[in-house]
Design an enzyme around this catalytic site. Structure first.
Site, mmCIF file in Angstrom:
data_model
loop_
_atom_site.group_PDB
_atom_site.id
_atom_site.type_symbol
_atom_site.label_atom_id
_atom_site.label_comp_id
_atom_site.label_asym_id
_atom_site.label_seq_id
_atom_site.Cartn_x
_atom_site.Cartn_y
_atom_site.Cartn_z
ATOM 1 N N HIS A 218 39.874 -71.068 -25.906
ATOM 2 C CA HIS A 218 39.108 -70.913 -24.666
ATOM 3 C C HIS A 218 39.443 -69.614 -23.935
ATOM 4 C CE1 HIS A 218 37.334 -71.937 -20.727
ATOM 5 N NE2 HIS A 218 36.740 -72.975 -21.290
ATOM 6 N N HIS B 35 32.442 -80.519 -17.926
ATOM 7 C CA HIS B 35 31.720 -79.245 -18.029
ATOM 8 C C HIS B 35 30.979 -79.144 -19.360
ATOM 9 C CE1 HIS B 35 33.977 -76.819 -14.725
ATOM 10 N NE2 HIS B 35 32.841 -77.321 -14.283
ATOM 11 N N HIS C 85 41.366 -78.443 -12.009
ATOM 12 C CA HIS C 85 40.094 -77.902 -12.495
ATOM 13 C C HIS C 85 38.850 -78.551 -11.893
ATOM 14 C CE1 HIS C 85 37.680 -75.446 -15.073
ATOM 15 N NE2 HIS C 85 37.171 -76.471 -15.724
ATOM 16 N N HIS D 57 40.799 -71.992 -13.048
ATOM 17 C CA HIS D 57 41.557 -71.854 -14.297
ATOM 18 C C HIS D 57 42.880 -71.218 -13.884
ATOM 19 C CE1 HIS D 57 38.308 -72.652 -17.141
ATOM 20 N NE2 HIS D 57 37.522 -71.985 -16.319
HETATM 21 ZN ZN LIG Z 1 35.717 -76.349 -17.281
HETATM 22 ZN ZN LIG Z 2 35.638 -74.435 -20.118
#
Ligand SMILES: [Zn+2]
Ligand SMILES: [Zn+2]
Length: 498
Positions: A453, A72, A161, A431
């Protein structure tokens, strides 16, 4: 207990990005003279240099290893910058699938970046050539395999994820640190979900806190609600826009949609589009790495192969050969008539294809936008969820009009577009929920937990929740939530032996 701590027994932790925010993840760990850097992302809500982590705040030439958790952009997109524009000279690791996807994805994001409406004020951080020249420096590694680099031991574990996402176990002079990156624990259609590494006593856990203490609606209910929402938009003659990040979660949504269409003949005449110029290339990568996915997709792989063999259709088949999904390279080839389901990137509607379609479809109340990812503060995806009366046009303003609209300050005059389409959110961002995260943290049982995060308010709620659990504990867990550039020094007793 209060004796002074020898600085050589301290772990130094520093967020260069991703501290009290989601975006531009980059963390530094220093212990016993060894330096590890975790992730090198960009911030999706900012442009140019301000989208970078605060690289000026640390001497990158001291970094021994850089570990990239997944592909990502908020974790990997500033890597070409680090490798080509800074004095970094360490080694870089990522898993095989991450590396394969990273290559195409970054190449694409450089190209898209250069042609987006905002490119005129964009500082080019690196070129496609920089990316391709630095790519060979990245060393691919496998899950569960330990590598030792200047006596730092590194082992990646599956993180759920997205394909290839890893949690890293890092061992420096006997100190064991687990970095989750972005992770998920619920069963999905293609990924192995994250598990606590077995029989390892973790000293420090660095975990994401994206959803704070919020809980998720159970998976099956969420899927049903998503499909109900999509079909009701189609039934009223509308178009469904699903902004997605080009890769990763989009694949899971495509599997859900393709399956639903297969079971519901009445929708089969309505096209599902996957608009990404990377779609075909990356589907090949997805076919290649079926071995790194879960049993469900492996079973599907065998079924599809048998199907295509029975049909004498050799060379087709495989789990990512979707029956009802059409890939769309660009909007030039898209005939915009009648209902459709459109998965288009970027996921946060900042610019590009998804933004162009939003601006085109927003005025019609039959249409609907469905947000399935995590929307970062400051992006259109976050803004649209407040259901504003109108939205600023960034893709549909004609060049001439934009020129004329400039004020003395050089600011383009804002053209607004009415927003009458519906907006709904069903999270498939993969998540952990607050509960899943708390359970994982309790199971890891590290005496030190560092939260990264997460937007500040989410992170603080999780922090208080974790601290409240200390009441039942003999050894109190230390929980940190450092801001960017705030150096943490965490003492560890010297009786640690390697
Ligand atoms: Zn991610
Ligand atoms: Zn992330």
């Amino acid at each position: 207990d209060e004796e002074p701590v020898d600085p050589s027994d301290e772990l130094m932790f520093l967020c260069l990005g991703g501290g009290n925010e989601v975006g531009r993840s980059c963390h530094i760990l220093q212990y016993k003279g060894k330096t590890v850097m975790l992730d090198a992302g960009m911030h999706p809500a900012y442009e140019g240099l301000s989208a970078l982590p605060f690289y000026d705040e640390f001497d990158l030439s001291t970094v021994d290893v850089l570990l990239i958790s997944h592909f990502h952009l908020d974790h990997a997109a500033s890597l070409p910058y680090v490798l080509s524009k800074t004095n970094f000279k360490g080694r870089v690791f990522m898993t095989h699938p991450t590396r394969a996807i990273y290559k195409w994805l970054l190449q694409d994001s450089v190209r898209v970046g250069n042609t987006s409406s905002s490119s005129e004020q964009r500082t080019e951080l690196y070129t496609e050539a920089d990316h391709l020249a630095t790519f060979p420096q990245i060393e691919p590694i496998d899950y569960y395999t330990t590598h030792t680099v200047s006596s730092i031991r590194i082992t990646p574990y599956p993180a759920g994820h997205v394909l290839g996402a890893a949690m890293f176990l890092i061992e420096i002079a006997g100190l064991k640190i687990l970095f989750t990156g972005d992770y998920s624990r619920e069963e999905d259609r293609h990924l192995i979900s994250a598990e606590v590494p077995k029989n390892i006593k973790i000293d420090v856990l660095i975990t994401e806190s994206t959803y704070g203490i919020a809980s998720h609606i159970p998976r099956l209910e969420r899927e049903a609600a998503l499909m109900k929402s999509i079909t009701s938009i189609l039934n009223r003659g509308g178009r469904v826009l699903m902004p997605v990040f080009a890769l990763g979660r989009a694949q899971e949504l495509l599997l859900i949609l393709d399956e639903y269409w297969a079971r519901h003949a009445e929708f089969q005449k309505i096209p599902i589009y996957y608009a990404s110029n990377l779609a075909r290339k990356c589907m090949v990568v997805y076919q290649t790495y079926v071995g790194a996915m879960n049993d469900n997709i492996k079973r599907r792989f065998r079924e599809r192969l048998a199907e295509s063999e029975a049909a004498g259709d050799v060379g087709r088949g495989g789990p990512w050969d979707l029956h009802y999904v059409r890939s769309l390279k660009s909007l030039d080839r898209f005939e915009d008539v009648g209902g459709c389901v459109m998965l288009a990137s970027p996921g946060m509607l900042q610019n590009g294809v998804s933004r162009e379609l939003l601006e085109r479809w927003a005025p019609d109340n039959r249409n609907g936008v469905i947000i399935t990812g995590y929307s970062v503060e400051g992006t259109m995806a976050k803004q649209i969820m407040t259901e504003p009366e109108s939205i600023p046009a960034v893709m549909t303003v004609r060049e001439g009009a934009r020129g004329r609209g400039r004020t003395a300050g050089g600011e383009a005059e804002k053209v607004m577009i009415p927003r009458r389409c519906t907006v709904q959110e069903y999270s498939f961002a993969a998540h952990v929920s607050g509960t899943e995260n708390r359970e994982f943290i309790e199971e890891v049982a590290a005496p030190v937990v560092i939260l990264v995060h997460g937007e500040k308010h989410n992170m603080m709620r999780l922090k208080s929740k974790l601290l409240s659990l200390n009441a039942d504990k003999q050894e109190k867990v230390k929980v940190y939530s450092p801001a960017n550039c705030e150096e943490l020094k965490i003492p560890f007793k010297t009786d640690k032996t390697a």
